[in-house]
Design a protein around this motif. Structure first.
Motif, short mmCIF file in Angstrom:
data_model
loop_
_atom_site.label_atom_id
_atom_site.label_comp_id
_atom_site.label_asym_id
_atom_site.label_seq_id
_atom_site.Cartn_x
_atom_site.Cartn_y
_atom_site.Cartn_z
N LYS A 105 0.84 -1.19 0.00
CA LYS A 105 0.00 0.00 0.00
C LYS A 105 0.88 1.24 0.00
CE LYS A 105 -3.85 2.04 2.47
NZ LYS A 105 -4.82 1.87 3.54
N GLY A 106 0.53 2.20 -0.84
CA GLY A 106 1.27 3.45 -0.92
C GLY A 106 2.31 3.48 -2.03
N MET A 107 2.62 2.32 -2.59
CA MET A 107 3.61 2.30 -3.67
C MET A 107 3.03 2.92 -4.93
SD MET A 107 5.45 -1.43 -3.38
CE MET A 107 6.60 -1.08 -4.70
N ILE A 108 3.91 3.46 -5.72
CA ILE A 108 3.52 3.97 -7.04
C ILE A 108 4.22 3.10 -8.07
CG2 ILE A 108 3.55 5.94 -8.61
CD1 ILE A 108 3.62 7.73 -6.11
N LEU A 109 3.42 2.47 -8.91
CA LEU A 109 3.94 1.58 -9.94
C LEU A 109 4.31 2.36 -11.19
CD1 LEU A 109 1.32 -1.30 -9.63
CD2 LEU A 109 3.56 -1.14 -8.54
N VAL A 115 -0.97 2.26 -5.56
CA VAL A 115 -1.47 1.03 -4.96
C VAL A 115 -2.12 1.33 -3.61
CG1 VAL A 115 -0.82 -1.24 -4.04
CG2 VAL A 115 0.33 -0.33 -6.08
N ASP A 116 -3.35 0.81 -3.41
CA ASP A 116 -3.98 0.93 -2.10
C ASP A 116 -4.32 -0.45 -1.52
OD1 ASP A 116 -6.30 0.13 -3.41
OD2 ASP A 116 -7.34 2.02 -3.12
#
Length: 132
Positions: A105-109, A115-116
């Motif tokens: 959660k919190g990642m940016i792809l 991403v949540d």
């Protein structure tokens, strides 16, 4: 006349059997699976299972799980982050205590996707079916 509030709170042997089956299983179950296991504990009908699952779901005790096969299954609510394993031989679904995914959660792809959360279902053969 019994109020709907009273009937929701009233416990019966059948409701207890359904709740017990869901609590004691390591994975989400279909209505049919709940019915088959609960009727070993007491005499009940499929309609009772549907009603009890609805009551338990509305009260937040269990939650619906819809896997890629499209069938709705039910498991204890508030299990936290976990994934599922579906055996291709016996069709049982099991909870997994590990998360094999490094995305969180919190990642940016790449491409700007934020991403949540994520869900994962692994497929293969369970220990009970392996080697049969």
């Amino acid at each position: 006349m019994v109020s709907s509030q009273t009937s929701v709170k009233r416990n019966t042997q059948q409701r207890d059997a359904v709740a017990h089956v869901i609590r004691q299983t390591n994975g989400p179950l279909t209505i049919r699976e709940i019915f088959q296991r609960a009727r070993r504990r007491c005499d009940l009908g499929i309609a009772t299972v549907y009603r009890t699952v609805k009551i338990l779901s509305e009260s937040g005790q269990i939650t619906a799980v819809i896997l890629p096969d499209g069938r709705t299954r039910y498991e204890v609510a508030h299990l936290g982050h976990h994934h599922h394993f579906r055996c291709r031989d016996c069709d049982c679904v099991f909870d997994l205590d590990v998360c094999p995914v490094t995305i969180s959660k919190g990642m940016i792809l790449p491409g700007g996707f934020h991403v949540d959360g994520h869900e994962l279902t692994l497929y293969g053969t369970c220990p009970g079916c392996f080697g049969k």
